[in-house]
Design an enzyme around this catalytic site. Structure first.
Site, PDB file in Angstrom:
ATOM      1  CB  SER A  23     -28.175 -46.371  -8.343  1.00  0.00           C
ATOM      2  OG  SER A  23     -29.475 -45.848  -8.280  1.00  0.00           O
ATOM      3  CG  ASN A  71     -33.608 -55.102  -4.487  1.00  0.00           C
ATOM      4  OD1 ASN A  71     -34.498 -54.342  -4.902  1.00  0.00           O
ATOM      5  ND2 ASN A  71     -32.458 -55.262  -5.117  1.00  0.00           N
ATOM      6  CG  ASN A 133     -31.992 -48.527 -13.494  1.00  0.00           C
ATOM      7  OD1 ASN A 133     -31.766 -49.540 -14.159  1.00  0.00           O
ATOM      8  ND2 ASN A 133     -32.613 -48.552 -12.318  1.00  0.00           N
ATOM      9  CB  CYS A 136     -34.826 -51.963 -12.504  1.00  0.00           C
ATOM     10  SG  CYS A 136     -35.448 -52.629 -10.952  1.00  0.00           S
ATOM     11  CE  LYS A 172     -26.717 -50.460 -11.904  1.00  0.00           C
ATOM     12  NZ  LYS A 172     -27.001 -49.967 -10.561  1.00  0.00           N
ATOM     13  CB  ILE A 198     -24.159 -56.333 -13.784  1.00  0.00           C
ATOM     14  CG1 ILE A 198     -23.737 -56.977 -12.471  1.00  0.00           C
ATOM     15  CG2 ILE A 198     -23.373 -56.845 -14.949  1.00  0.00           C
ATOM     16  CD1 ILE A 198     -23.833 -58.484 -12.394  1.00  0.00           C
ATOM     17  CG  ASN A 199     -29.690 -52.924 -12.107  1.00  0.00           C
ATOM     18  OD1 ASN A 199     -29.945 -53.321 -10.957  1.00  0.00           O
ATOM     19  ND2 ASN A 199     -30.187 -51.807 -12.588  1.00  0.00           N
ATOM     20  N   GLY A 251     -21.157 -57.274  -6.221  1.00  0.00           N
ATOM     21  CA  GLY A 251     -20.585 -58.206  -5.260  1.00  0.00           C
ATOM     22  C   GLY A 251     -19.272 -57.800  -4.643  1.00  0.00           C
TER      23      GLY A 251
HETATM   24  C1  LIG Z   1     -32.025 -52.497  -2.228  1.00  0.00           C
HETATM   25  C2  LIG Z   1     -31.434 -52.202  -3.591  1.00  0.00           C
HETATM   26  C3  LIG Z   1     -31.955 -51.154  -4.362  1.00  0.00           C
HETATM   27  C4  LIG Z   1     -31.418 -50.866  -5.606  1.00  0.00           C
HETATM   28  N1  LIG Z   1     -31.921 -49.824  -6.346  1.00  0.00           N
HETATM   29  C5  LIG Z   1     -31.354 -49.492  -7.535  1.00  0.00           C
HETATM   30  C6  LIG Z   1     -31.807 -48.354  -8.261  1.00  0.00           C
HETATM   31  O1  LIG Z   1     -32.675 -47.594  -7.843  1.00  0.00           O
HETATM   32  N2  LIG Z   1     -31.217 -48.097  -9.465  1.00  0.00           N
HETATM   33  C7  LIG Z   1     -30.202 -48.874  -9.983  1.00  0.00           C
HETATM   34  O2  LIG Z   1     -29.697 -48.574 -11.073  1.00  0.00           O
HETATM   35  N3  LIG Z   1     -29.741 -49.962  -9.295  1.00  0.00           N
HETATM   36  C8  LIG Z   1     -30.290 -50.271  -8.097  1.00  0.00           C
HETATM   37  N4  LIG Z   1     -29.806 -51.341  -7.389  1.00  0.00           N
HETATM   38  C9  LIG Z   1     -28.700 -52.144  -7.948  1.00  0.00           C
HETATM   39  C10 LIG Z   1     -27.343 -51.679  -7.395  1.00  0.00           C
HETATM   40  O3  LIG Z   1     -27.057 -50.346  -7.758  1.00  0.00           O
HETATM   41  C11 LIG Z   1     -26.200 -52.596  -7.908  1.00  0.00           C
HETATM   42  O4  LIG Z   1     -26.144 -52.525  -9.320  1.00  0.00           O
HETATM   43  C12 LIG Z   1     -26.395 -54.050  -7.471  1.00  0.00           C
HETATM   44  O5  LIG Z   1     -26.902 -54.135  -6.159  1.00  0.00           O
HETATM   45  C13 LIG Z   1     -25.100 -54.860  -7.562  1.00  0.00           C
HETATM   46  O6  LIG Z   1     -24.112 -54.334  -6.705  1.00  0.00           O
HETATM   47  P1  LIG Z   1     -23.793 -54.958  -5.216  1.00  0.00           P
HETATM   48  O7  LIG Z   1     -23.623 -56.438  -5.407  1.00  0.00           O
HETATM   49  O8  LIG Z   1     -22.547 -54.257  -4.793  1.00  0.00           O
HETATM   50  O9  LIG Z   1     -24.979 -54.645  -4.378  1.00  0.00           O
HETATM   51  C14 LIG Z   1     -30.331 -51.647  -6.124  1.00  0.00           C
HETATM   52  C15 LIG Z   1     -29.809 -52.700  -5.349  1.00  0.00           C
HETATM   53  C16 LIG Z   1     -30.333 -52.973  -4.090  1.00  0.00           C
HETATM   54  C17 LIG Z   1     -29.735 -54.094  -3.288  1.00  0.00           C
END
Ligand SMILES: Cc1cc2nc3c(=O)[nH]c(=O)nc-3n(C[C@H](O)[C@H](O)[C@H](O)COP(=O)(O)O)c2cc1C
Length: 318
Positions: A23, A71, A133, A136, A172, A198-199, A251
């Site tokens: 997401s 972020n 979610n 956050c 989540k 994880i978030n 990751g």
């Molecule tokens: C720019 C950005 C925006 C995100 N927005 C959301 C969001 O709206 N809702 C949510 O549940 N997670 C959000 N996430 C978290 C991601 O869905 C994910 O859980 C997190 O980035 C870890 O995965 P990754 O290491 O593959 O990025 C966001 C992450 C990033 C980097």
């Protein structure tokens, strides 16, 4: 040996492969989600949406700091009415493509009633799954402590959403807690169909010359390669704590990373930041790399990897 079978069943729904666009990574756009689907995803998750539109935090909101991203987008989104239209359009495009890619809607609120309202409204978009979610880390100044930080709060949201959602509910969770396993158990007991973990991980980066945090929000959420061991540990602990399936996220940049999350206990693997570093075809590339790894290691089906690192329990079940 034949090509490995990546089809994966999650909450009774079959996906072409276990890779899921996480997401928030591509904002709110049917065209982009359809492109990620065409590039080889098993499912795509929309940006989390709220009742009313939110502008999010002032810039800078996203920073690449070396081992991943930080972020504080602040859950910018166009609100539920527009989000439903985007989801309907995405669903139409996914059906037209005919590859069986599934759609995950995502919601967040500031009160249990918001979640219940949004979950009911999401039925209009008929997503395959509804992710809630509650985790956050970038909005607690504004929206108070995340629901994922306490068992009773996480359970209350889960119960309220389950009462009204037509789609299976994925809750989540946050890594920013003392004991993620107890939160996982609380949402399972409250009726969650699955867990996403994880978030992002709460963090801060300071510009040492300006003597100030770089993000306008000061704090942000870490994602990308730096957090993978945290995600693996959280997934591993949740897998031991609950029976419901896990969407592991955190990751993943390549097929071997995806295999690691499956071995920890994830049934599906979310990919977020790697779309920024590898491009929109990242999920298809990671899918192919996972298949190569499975072939080299003698695995015939993705499900065979799930939880296998929980030796000896995993061995007994294999
Ligand atoms: C720019 C950005 C925006 C995100 N927005 C959301 C969001 O709206 N809702 C949510 O549940 N997670 C959000 N996430 C978290 C991601 O869905 C994910 O859980 C997190 O980035 C870890 O995965 P990754 O290491 O593959 O990025 C966001 C992450 C990033 C980097």
């Amino acid at each position: 040996m034949n090509a490995p079978d990546l089809t994966t069943t999650f909450c009774g729904i079959t996906l072409p492969n276990p890779l899921v666009l996480a997401s928030g990574i591509l904002g709110t756009s049917a065209a982009l989600m359809a492109r990620v689907a065409a590039g080889g995803a098993g499912a795509v998750t929309a940006k989390s949406c709220s009742r009313a539109p939110r502008p999010g935090h002032p810039n800078p909101t996203v920073l690449a700091w070396g081992a991943g991203f930080i972020n504080a987008v602040g859950l910018a989104n166009p609100g539920v009415d527009e989000e439903i239209a985007v989801l309907q359009e995405t669903r139409r495009r996914l059906a037209q493509a005919g590859q069986g890619v599934k759609l995950v809607a995502s919601i967040f609120g500031t009160a249990v009633e918001d979640y219940a309202y949004l979950a009911e409204r999401m039925n209009e978009a008929r997503p395959d799954f509804l992710e809630i979610n509650i985790s956050c880390p970038n909005v607690h100044d504004e929206l108070a402590r995340p629901f994922a930080a306490s068992c009773p709060a996480a359970a209350a949201v889960t119960r309220a959403v389950k009462r009204v959602s037509a789609a299976p509910v994925i809750v989540k969770l946050s890594p920013n807690v003392t004991d993620i396993a107890e939160i996982a158990r609380a949402v399972e007991d409250a009726g969650a169909d699955a867990i996403a973990a994880i978030n992002t991980v709460a963090g801060m980066v300071i510009d040492i010359r300006a003597r100030r945090p770089i993000l306008a929000n000061r704090e942000g959420g870490l994602s990308g390669p730096a957090i993978r061991p945290i995600a693996v540990r959280c997934i591993y602990q949740c897998y031991q704590a609950v029976k419901i399936p896990i969407l592991g996220i955190g990751g993943v940049s390549c097929g071997e990373d995806a295999a690691e999350l499956l071995l920890a206990g994830a049934t599906l693997v979310g990919v977020g930041s790697a779309v920024h570093s590898r491009g929109i075809a990242a999920l298809g590339q990671i899918r192919d790399e996972l298949a190569q790894f499975m072939l080299a290691e003698g695995f015939g089906r993705a499900a065979e990897l799930v939880g296998l690192a929980h030796w000896p329990a995993g061995m007994a079940g294999s």
